[in-house]
Design a protein around this motif. Structure first.
Motif, PDB file in Angstrom:
ATOM      1  N   THR A 135      44.686  45.496  47.592  1.00 24.19           N
ATOM      2  CA  THR A 135      45.809  44.683  48.075  1.00 24.19           C
ATOM      3  C   THR A 135      47.140  45.228  47.567  1.00 24.19           C
ATOM      4  O   THR A 135      48.188  44.878  48.093  1.00 24.19           O
ATOM      5  CB  THR A 135      45.688  43.206  47.621  1.00 24.19           C
ATOM      6  OG1 THR A 135      45.697  43.144  46.183  1.00 24.19           O
ATOM      7  CG2 THR A 135      44.406  42.558  48.140  1.00 24.19           C
ATOM      8  N   ASP A 136      47.096  46.093  46.541  1.00 26.01           N
ATOM      9  CA  ASP A 136      48.328  46.739  46.079  1.00 26.01           C
ATOM     10  C   ASP A 136      48.672  47.867  47.070  1.00 26.01           C
ATOM     11  O   ASP A 136      47.824  48.719  47.353  1.00 26.01           O
ATOM     12  CB  ASP A 136      48.115  47.308  44.672  1.00 26.01           C
ATOM     13  CG  ASP A 136      49.409  47.852  44.090  1.00 26.01           C
ATOM     14  OD1 ASP A 136      50.005  47.147  43.257  1.00 26.01           O
ATOM     15  OD2 ASP A 136      49.814  48.975  44.475  1.00 26.01           O
ATOM     16  N   PRO A 137      49.895  47.840  47.600  1.00 29.81           N
ATOM     17  CA  PRO A 137      50.225  48.799  48.667  1.00 29.81           C
ATOM     18  C   PRO A 137      50.083  50.263  48.240  1.00 29.81           C
ATOM     19  O   PRO A 137      49.870  51.129  49.093  1.00 29.81           O
ATOM     20  CB  PRO A 137      51.686  48.485  49.007  1.00 29.81           C
ATOM     21  CG  PRO A 137      52.118  47.343  48.155  1.00 29.81           C
ATOM     22  CD  PRO A 137      51.003  46.920  47.270  1.00 29.81           C
ATOM     23  N   HIS A 151      46.879  38.533  42.262  1.00 29.23           N
ATOM     24  CA  HIS A 151      46.055  38.075  43.386  1.00 29.23           C
ATOM     25  C   HIS A 151      45.682  36.596  43.239  1.00 29.23           C
ATOM     26  O   HIS A 151      45.459  35.911  44.239  1.00 29.23           O
ATOM     27  CB  HIS A 151      44.794  38.938  43.438  1.00 29.23           C
ATOM     28  CG  HIS A 151      44.004  38.762  44.701  1.00 29.23           C
ATOM     29  ND1 HIS A 151      44.441  39.251  45.919  1.00 29.23           N
ATOM     30  CD2 HIS A 151      42.816  38.147  44.938  1.00 29.23           C
ATOM     31  CE1 HIS A 151      43.548  38.945  46.855  1.00 29.23           C
ATOM     32  NE2 HIS A 151      42.550  38.273  46.287  1.00 29.23           N
ATOM     33  N   PHE A 152      45.596  36.140  42.010  1.00 29.45           N
ATOM     34  CA  PHE A 152      45.255  34.726  41.752  1.00 29.45           C
ATOM     35  C   PHE A 152      46.412  34.097  40.967  1.00 29.45           C
ATOM     36  O   PHE A 152      46.256  33.738  39.793  1.00 29.45           O
ATOM     37  CB  PHE A 152      43.960  34.627  40.936  1.00 29.45           C
ATOM     38  CG  PHE A 152      42.755  35.240  41.596  1.00 29.45           C
ATOM     39  CD1 PHE A 152      42.113  34.578  42.642  1.00 29.45           C
ATOM     40  CD2 PHE A 152      42.252  36.458  41.173  1.00 29.45           C
ATOM     41  CE1 PHE A 152      40.986  35.139  43.253  1.00 29.45           C
ATOM     42  CE2 PHE A 152      41.130  37.025  41.782  1.00 29.45           C
ATOM     43  CZ  PHE A 152      40.495  36.374  42.827  1.00 29.45           C
ATOM     44  N   GLU A 206      32.542  45.833  44.886  1.00 35.70           N
ATOM     45  CA  GLU A 206      33.350  45.831  46.112  1.00 35.70           C
ATOM     46  C   GLU A 206      34.469  44.785  46.065  1.00 35.70           C
ATOM     47  O   GLU A 206      35.537  44.990  46.643  1.00 35.70           O
ATOM     48  CB  GLU A 206      32.465  45.648  47.353  1.00 35.70           C
ATOM     49  CG  GLU A 206      31.530  44.456  47.295  1.00 35.70           C
ATOM     50  CD  GLU A 206      30.460  44.538  48.397  1.00 35.70           C
ATOM     51  OE1 GLU A 206      29.303  44.207  48.102  1.00 35.70           O
ATOM     52  OE2 GLU A 206      30.813  44.930  49.523  1.00 35.70           O
ATOM     53  N   THR A 207      34.242  43.676  45.338  1.00 37.04           N
ATOM     54  CA  THR A 207      35.306  42.668  45.212  1.00 37.04           C
ATOM     55  C   THR A 207      36.486  43.242  44.434  1.00 37.04           C
ATOM     56  O   THR A 207      37.653  43.084  44.835  1.00 37.04           O
ATOM     57  CB  THR A 207      34.773  41.419  44.475  1.00 37.04           C
ATOM     58  OG1 THR A 207      33.562  41.010  45.084  1.00 37.04           O
ATOM     59  CG2 THR A 207      35.776  40.283  44.527  1.00 37.04           C
ATOM     60  N   ALA A 208      36.191  43.897  43.321  1.00 37.17           N
ATOM     61  CA  ALA A 208      37.271  44.501  42.529  1.00 37.17           C
ATOM     62  C   ALA A 208      38.041  45.511  43.366  1.00 37.17           C
ATOM     63  O   ALA A 208      39.281  45.557  43.323  1.00 37.17           O
ATOM     64  CB  ALA A 208      36.692  45.167  41.282  1.00 37.17           C
ATOM     65  N   VAL A 209      37.326  46.307  44.146  1.00 32.18           N
ATOM     66  CA  VAL A 209      37.974  47.324  44.983  1.00 32.18           C
ATOM     67  C   VAL A 209      38.823  46.657  46.069  1.00 32.18           C
ATOM     68  O   VAL A 209      39.954  47.088  46.340  1.00 32.18           O
ATOM     69  CB  VAL A 209      36.923  48.284  45.587  1.00 32.18           C
ATOM     70  CG1 VAL A 209      37.537  49.189  46.642  1.00 32.18           C
ATOM     71  CG2 VAL A 209      36.289  49.118  44.467  1.00 32.18           C
TER      72      VAL A 209
END
Lengths: 462, 462
Positions: B265-267, B334-335, B257-260
């Protein structure tokens, strides 16, 4: 090694490693392990041993390495290039007492077994899990022998040879060291691929004492078919049309008209005369299998197929492969008491029609009696040529045929041996096939077996 | 090697072997070849070379072997375990000028290429023949790099890794000797399997200068699907139900779920939140593909699937794999500016739920930020863990996570590296994983590269 001079001490020492009933120097036992199913010259080992554990194999090898005794492993004796003939005598390790299934990893589609297990016995047991090991060399070979020779057979076109279906090994090296190679993960990228180096090394780098094999679900639905063509070339042409269509046959075998005529001498078999293509397809769905077979039939009919017969289900399939697997036996009956030479070359499939045509021509030119039997889907061609033991001319011609086929296969981008291994008969072609890479093989051999005790006289020309 | 002291003579000699514009000692060129896509410490080579022929590679290696200069080959630099970082300096061979397609063997479903060719470029060209090379590591890797690291990726579950899809190689050994391994026959049983020994040896046994690869017909029909599950474990459970049903997915990927959440976050991406299974199936027939997808949906729904979305055709497929392939890039965004550690362990698929559950727990326990991204169909699990460069505690924790995952994978019958190779990061686990077999690898290394010039500092712990 002269058995009479050294056997007493060695035999005594071996009986301290194994119980005495598992160490034999009788002529009966030694002659049972003097030749495989090939027509190569038999040679007896000095001592036959039946190890039961990896530790015993390790102890035997430590002693043999110390004493510089040749050691040859023996599975079922079904190989056909002289691979386990102990040409230098010494110790013969019959692996039949190491024939356990150690673990069925059902959810991983894997099984871990000992090398003395016969693959048909293994597949019978695995059927209860709905799983099977696909490489099928025909004879009831041992897993250890299949690994040592990288045996293949009729299902390689879909599932690959033995090499492609092994994940991990336990191996005893020449010095007695026990190593484990690979892992049960299907993906592995961890250092040098020792597993695939050992597979196909014909017992010259180590003795396999355990193997983890890949399995596949037994497909729900099978269909078998035969198609007859005017010429071997037209049949061969259909082979890659089928593969190119993405239909993924399980097997795609080609028998020339001579092979079909000989197999038809068996009262239970009644094939349409002429070059026959034997095919097997499978699917998880009956509808999709029906569609596949319609496509196959269309391809065959567009290519001047004289006769197409298909049957869905296990019975049609069983009948077809029984005929195929009995082919060698029927040939032996057809030429009673005669010697034979089985060729085993393999080429890229696009070159198969060229190879097949030239093979038929060479057989005729050399005045030989024999058939072409081919795993056509892989470009792997065998000839079975028969001649009376005393007929030196025919024997020379058979050797000449073998040489011509090897040279043609190499010229066509192929190999001198697709699945029987190098053994005795192909060693003389290794320099021609591998060039300077043969020296790399020798370097590896020297690094792993510096005293040359493991199956000496095989693979490398001398 | 100290570049300043020896470079003048060596550079002069190298410019007699290659034209001078293909020999560089500039800091710009050297720093471009100091690190791959990993977060391992960069190290510059002393000299960068761009060979154009096998003969040039051979001449360079003869000189390097004589002078005891380290030689490291460089493909696209997309590896992620530091595999081509020239940690001892020396010569770096950028293979990009050897990027020809030498022959398309269309009827044999094979291609012969040079190592500097990028596989996406190759597949674009092969599409005109209706053929493709299936291993797909995501990044646009070079064929040489894929061979050296035995790269795998999303389609290994159906087609195998790079190792399973190579038939023949041309290799230059440490002493400059050029050898050819294997043949174009798909069946080969002719001596030691040098081809598969070289594949995955990470440039430590020889430099690959040519490779013949297996290709497959591009399937006529594709279907892509996503299924969302309450937990990673439930998703993993579905994986081997699908494989066990004989449905033969092309790809079976699992994102936690974290990866998803991060990829969403990519539009342009809008996945249903939660652990997602990405799947691809293909067939030569549209009907049979429809049947397959119905079976897949039924299996997912019986296993508490929260959402199932399938789309037949190239567009659905393209969208899915674009999202999957952009995952790493989206993580990097993201990071921003952070360091990272990518784990790469692999286990038998039955052990994957155990591995996935423990991984999630370890990430939480260690207080790390990161996702689980998995080629679940192969039991191959990656974690992508991010931390600021100055955050020593998180870096230690990331290394701790890596160690725990390796130890767990080994305990579960798996391997420390499924597809990224040993490189720098996994060398410390080799003794634990391979035991006495590691010494056999060293023996082979010593036999083939006695002066240790080829990619030193990799694979073997020091």
């Amino acid at each position: 090694m002269c058995a009479q001079l050294v056997a007493i001490d060695i035999v005594h020492e071996l009986t301290t490693l194994l119980s005495s009933e598992r160490v034999s120097v009788t002529t009966a036992d030694r002659s049972l392990h003097a030749v495989d199913q090939s027509a190569h010259t038999p040679h007896m080992p000095d001592i036959v041993l039946w190890p039961e554990t990896t530790a015993e194999v390790s102890n035997i090898l430590k002693l043999a390495n110390q004493q510089r005794l040749p050691v040859t492993a023996w599975g079922a004796g079904t190989s056909i290039e002289g691979n386990p003939i102990p040409v230098r005598g010494g110790l013969l390790l019959n692996m039949q007492r190491m024939s356990q299934i150690l673990a069925v990893h059902e959810n991983d589609f894997q099984v871990t077994v000992q090398p003395g297990l016969y693959y048909k016995d293994m597949n019978r047991m695995l059927a209860q899990y709905g799983l099977f090991f696909p490489p099928d060399p025909g004879a009831n070979a041992s897993i250890g022998g299949m690994l040592a020779n990288n045996a293949a057979g009729i299902r390689t076109v879909k599932y690959g040879a033995t090499r492609e279906n092994v994940l991990a090994l336990e191996v005893v090296l020449a010095n007695g060291q026990i190593i484990r190679t690979g892992s049960r993960s299907v993906k592995q990228s961890s250092g040098y691929d020792l597993t695939h180096l050992i597979v196909g090394s014909e017992g010259t780098l180590g003795i396999i004492t355990e193997a983890t094999l890949k399995l596949y679900p037994i497909p729900a639905f099978f269909s078998a078919a035969t198609a007859v063509f005017p010429t071997v070339q037209e049949a061969a042409q259909v082979v890659y049309e089928i593969i190119g269509s993405g239909l993924e046959p399980n097997a795609l075998e080609l028998l020339d008209e001579t092979a079909v005529a000989i197999i038809n001498t068996d009262p239970s078999i009644n094939l349409v005369p002429g070059p026959n293509l034997f095919m097997e397809f499978s699917s998880a769905s009956e509808n999709s299998l029906g569609e596949t077979m319609a496509q196959v039939q269309a391809i065959c009919e567009e290519s001047d197929c004289l006769n197409f017969g298909a049957g869905i289900g296990q019975d049609a399939r069983k009948k077809l492969w029984e005929a195929r697997h009995r082919l060698f036996e029927i040939h032996l009956h057809h030429f009673p008491g005669e010697d034979f030479l089985l060729a085993d070359v393999s080429v890229p499939i696009s070159q198969y029609p060229t190879l097949a045509k030239a093979t038929a021509q060479h057989i005729a030119d050399l005045g030989l009696k024999g058939s072409i039997i081919s795993h056509a889907g892989d470009g792997n061609l065998h000839t079975a040529v028969f001649f009376p033991h005393s007929d030196t001319r025919s024997r020379d011609c058979a050797n000449q045929l073998n040489k011509r086929l090897v040279e043609l296969a190499l010229a066509l981008g192929g190999t001198s041996t697709g699945e029987h291994g190098v053994g005795i008969g192909k060693a003389k072609y290794m320099a021609q096939e591998h060039g300077p890479a043969l020296e790399v093989m020798r370097q590896i051999k020297r690094a792993l077996d510096p005293n040359g005790i493991l199956n000496p006289g095989k693979i490398f020309p001398e």
